[in-house]
Design an enzyme around this catalytic site. Structure first.
Site, short mmCIF file in Angstrom:
data_model
loop_
_atom_site.label_atom_id
_atom_site.label_comp_id
_atom_site.label_asym_id
_atom_site.label_seq_id
_atom_site.Cartn_x
_atom_site.Cartn_y
_atom_site.Cartn_z
N HIS A 167 24.53 9.66 52.70
CA HIS A 167 24.75 11.07 52.33
C HIS A 167 24.29 12.08 53.38
CE1 HIS A 167 25.42 9.32 48.37
NE2 HIS A 167 25.77 10.49 47.88
N GLY A 216 30.90 9.39 53.03
CA GLY A 216 31.20 8.68 51.79
C GLY A 216 31.30 9.63 50.61
N HIS A 217 30.50 10.67 50.63
CA HIS A 217 30.57 11.71 49.59
C HIS A 217 31.03 12.99 50.26
CE1 HIS A 217 29.84 14.31 46.27
NE2 HIS A 217 29.04 13.50 45.62
N HIS A 312 35.21 8.32 42.44
CA HIS A 312 34.13 9.20 41.98
C HIS A 312 34.66 10.63 41.85
CE1 HIS A 312 30.32 11.46 42.54
NE2 HIS A 312 29.70 10.38 42.11
N GLU A 364 31.45 6.81 37.89
CA GLU A 364 31.28 8.26 37.68
C GLU A 364 32.60 8.97 37.97
OE1 GLU A 364 26.85 9.55 38.43
OE2 GLU A 364 27.74 8.93 40.32
N GLU A 380 31.12 14.41 34.08
CA GLU A 380 29.90 14.91 34.72
C GLU A 380 29.98 16.42 34.96
OE1 GLU A 380 28.89 12.86 38.34
OE2 GLU A 380 27.39 14.35 38.89
N CYS A 382 28.81 18.18 37.33
CA CYS A 382 29.19 18.49 38.71
C CYS A 382 30.70 18.39 38.91
CB CYS A 382 28.50 17.55 39.69
SG CYS A 382 26.72 17.75 39.78
N CYS A 448 21.55 15.97 40.34
CA CYS A 448 22.61 16.82 40.89
C CYS A 448 23.10 17.85 39.88
CB CYS A 448 23.76 15.97 41.39
SG CYS A 448 24.41 14.82 40.15
N CYS A 449 23.15 17.48 38.60
CA CYS A 449 23.74 18.41 37.63
C CYS A 449 22.85 19.63 37.37
CB CYS A 449 24.12 17.68 36.35
SG CYS A 449 25.46 16.48 36.62
ZN LIG Z 1 25.96 15.90 38.81
#
Ligand SMILES: [Zn+2]
Length: 687
Positions: A167, A216-217, A312, A364, A380, A382, A448-449
């Protein structure tokens, strides 16, 4: 100035057209493709700093975010070590890296949210906290510009070597976004300088003739475009393009990376657990060896060839947002065509009625078309916020109100449900049905949320209005005012007064500093019947284009446009291919999806069956959940006389005639009255 481009529609034709183009019309056989976006007006945002929200619905939520969520999240980031990681990386204190590998991003997201708050609420204490934090971040940056505290502290020899899962570029993108927000809010370059130094280093590292790499993200792509817009440094835009173009190559960039990673290398994972550096690659990319399948990271196809939302969900939303940003800057038609296909795939096959996405906890993310389970919906927070980010960009590309319809659907339902009314507990997964076990949490091992909530809610001012060369666009009905600088440099104030979403009346007072000719465009939502429209009290029938009524005239101080559309209670059904909603209805009023919460019912939730003919009425309850409009009616009660525990299967029983009162509340406020069951989709029966 451009002349009118719209065609006058009779109201029923308009309603039909809106039904066809709206994502609300789930299962519509054919959705027209948007027209060539290159011919769309070039739309720009009104900076957050120039938008003041003064709204009965949103102001309390923003105030809770400002006074509670921001501080709550900051305290958690301190307590869990995410902020301290920067001190360790700067060698000011000794210690290990704390939290998930991407913990830096959560700190950056907090700064971004705090910056949006500072843009409209001067607050010396908050500004000092931000400045102190920026100093700690700056101290952790390496001489060459690199900063990622996880790699710096724990795995310095693996710098840029595990882009799929470490990340680093995701965190870099979060830093770029925070830096731009901070700079635009305060005029200070302190964090922007850190960001630019990292962006320059990234640019010197990746690209043709340099190192191969993608994240990757996703996130860095959209953030580089944002940094480009703030700094004018075109290399950042080109680097964003490079990262987009590197996705979906054969063999995958990630496969090469996997093969280069030492197979026996162990690294620290959550909670101090040691795992192989290849563990996550094996788990997500090599589930079916020998295939190396990187669809989890949307690396299955080159971006211009993608048609199906995979993997994802948050990553997908950030990728599509980055594609839209690059398309906006470059006019890349290949990207635009892919985005239209992906939008249709998401909104016609892979999205909840709440505007949330990503049903599965396993990845996810996305699974198959029409697979939308309710009680274990992942949805999710996010990812729901990502839908807002992406649809806003689609609107800016196309000037088409259908994307604001989608934005509003996600915003008022899935996103808003992600945080409690008190602002200190959050959904990571957000189900559409639950039993008593579910409750929001103050924090998560992967937080993260909560940090998304902290940064998202202070930013909603950017979605309300937009401007183009020929005028002003009103997208959302949120009270307050915006100060706009028109194309010729003259100033304009627009003031909006409304009690939306509880009522459908909107008053817009348009005040240019001098009489000015331009077009005011006001969105009519896809779910709405044709509104009554007035100009200075007189009824008018303006033209309509792509979901916007267009009023072109010479405006002068005090002109008032009024809109009024009825907010009807509607029963929605899902496409029958959605097995989990077959034979059920969801209630909608305006943009709000409703749900049944056990506390409001006299019957158990799974005994309630709503006849198609039942009369449903609404009323406002000022004392309930901060003041909400509820829907009430009479349903029937299934199996009222015998215990359901006595059989698994049995001969079909006659329909019960016993009635029971039901009360539905907006989904966005469920889960604020203790643990209890909830249902969005309600069993339905004929008369
Ligand atoms: Zn999140």
């Amino acid at each position: 100035m451009l002349a009118h481009e719209g065609i006058k529609f009779e109201s029923w034709i308009f309603s039909l057209a809106m039904l066809l183009v709206s994502p609300w019309a789930v299962g519509a056989a054919k959705v027209p493709q948007a027209k060539d976006p290159q011919k769309a007006p070039r739309l720009t945002e009104i900076p957050i700093k120039q938008v003041v929200i003064d709204d009965k619905f949103w102001s309390p939520r923003q105030e809770v975010n400002r006074t509670k969520t921001l501080d709550h999240v900051y305290q958690e980031l301190e307590a869990t070590g995410s902020i301290r990681n920067f001190d360790v990386a700067a060698k000011k204190v000794a210690g290990k890296f704390s939290q998930p590998w991407w913990a830096d991003s959560d700190v950056y997201k907090w700064i971004e949210g705090a910056s949006y708050v500072l843009a409209t609420h001067p607050d010396a204490a908050l500004e000092q906290r931000v400045n102190d934090l920026i100093a700690r971040i700056s101290a952790a940056q390496e001489q060459d510009g690199y900063i990622d505290t996880h790699v710096q502290i724990e795995e310095p020899d693996l710098r840029w070597k595990d882009l799929a899962f470490f990340h680093e570029l995701f965190c870099a993108g979060s830093l770029f976004e925070a830096a731009v927000a901070h700079y635009q809010a305060t005029g200070q370059r302190s964090l922007l300088d850190v960001a630019s130094k990292l962006a320059d280093y990234s640019d010197s590292t990746f690209g043709p003739g340099k190192m191969d790499g993608i994240s990757g993200h996703e996130e860095v792509e959209l953030a580089l475009v944002r940094l480009y817009r703030a700094t004018g440094e075109r290399r950042y835009l080109q680097l964003a393009q490079y990262f987009l173009n590197g996705r979906g190559q054969k063999p995958s960039v990630f496969e090469g990376e996997y093969n280069r990673l030492p197979a026996d290398r162990m690294v620290n994972w959550l909670g101090g657990e040691r795992i192989s550096v290849r563990f996550l690659h094996d788990h997500f990319f090599r589930a079916h060896p020998p295939a190396f399948d990187t669809s989890y990271s949307q690396d299955n196809l080159p971006v211009r060839e993608q048609s199906v939302a995979v993997g994802h969900a948050v990553r997908a939303m950030y990728l599509y947002s980055g594609m839209a940003d690059v398309a906006y800057e470059t006019g890349d038609r290949g990207l635009m065509k892919a985005l239209y296909r992906l939008y249709d795939n998401v909104t016609l096959r892979r999205m909840y009625v709440t505007g949330g996405i990503g049903p599965s906890a396993k990845n996810e993310g996305f699974t198959d078309d029409y697979d939308l389970p309710n009680d274990n919906a992942y949805q999710e927070t996010c990812a729901s916020a990502g839908m807002v980010l992406w649809n806003h960009r689609m609107f800016k590309l196309t000037a088409d109100g259908r994307y604001i319809d989608s934005l509003e659907q996600s915003l008022y339902n899935a996103v808003l449900a992600g945080v409690s009314l008190e602002g200190n507990t959050f959904c990571y997964a957000t189900p559409l049905a639950c039993d008593r076990d579910f409750k929001r949490q103050p924090w998560f091992e992967v937080p993260c949320c909560p940090t998304t909530a902290a940064r998202f809610f202070p930013s909603i001012g950017r979605y309300i209005y937009a401007q183009s060369e020929d005028g002003l666009w009103v997208n959302l009905y949120i009270g307050g005012q915006a100060s706009v600088t028109l194309e010729d440099g003259s100033k304009l104030t627009v003031r909006q007064v409304t009690n939306y979403p509880w009522e459908g009346k909107i008053n817009l007072q348009v005040t240019p500093e001098k009489p000015e000719e331009f077009t005011l465009r006001v969105r009519v939502p896809g779910w709405a019947a044709w509104p009554t429209i007035t100009l200075n009290g007189e009824g008018i029938s303006p033209s309509v284009s792509k979901g916007y009524v267009q009023i072109h005239r010479q405006w002068s101080g005090g002109d008032v446009v009024g809109l009024s559309f009825p907010l009807e209670i509607e029963r929605l059904e899902a496409n029958p291919k959605v097995l989990q909603a077959r034979g059920q209805v969801a209630l909608r009023r305006g943009p709000l999806i409703y749900c049944l919460e056990q506390i409001d019912q006299t019957a158990e939730l799974d005994r309630i069956v709503l006849p198609t003919t039942a009369t449903l009425t609404e009323h406002f309850e000022p004392q309930l959940l901060g003041g909400v409009t509820v829907i009430t009616g009479q349903a029937r009660m299934r199996d009222a006389s015998s215990s359901r525990d006595q059989y698994l299967y049995r001969p079909l029983q006659p329909t019960h005639t016993e009635t029971v009162a039901i009360k539905a509340i907006p989904y966005c406020v469920w889960g604020n009255r203790g643990h209890q069951g909830m249902r969005v989709w309600i069993d339905c029966t004929g008369p």
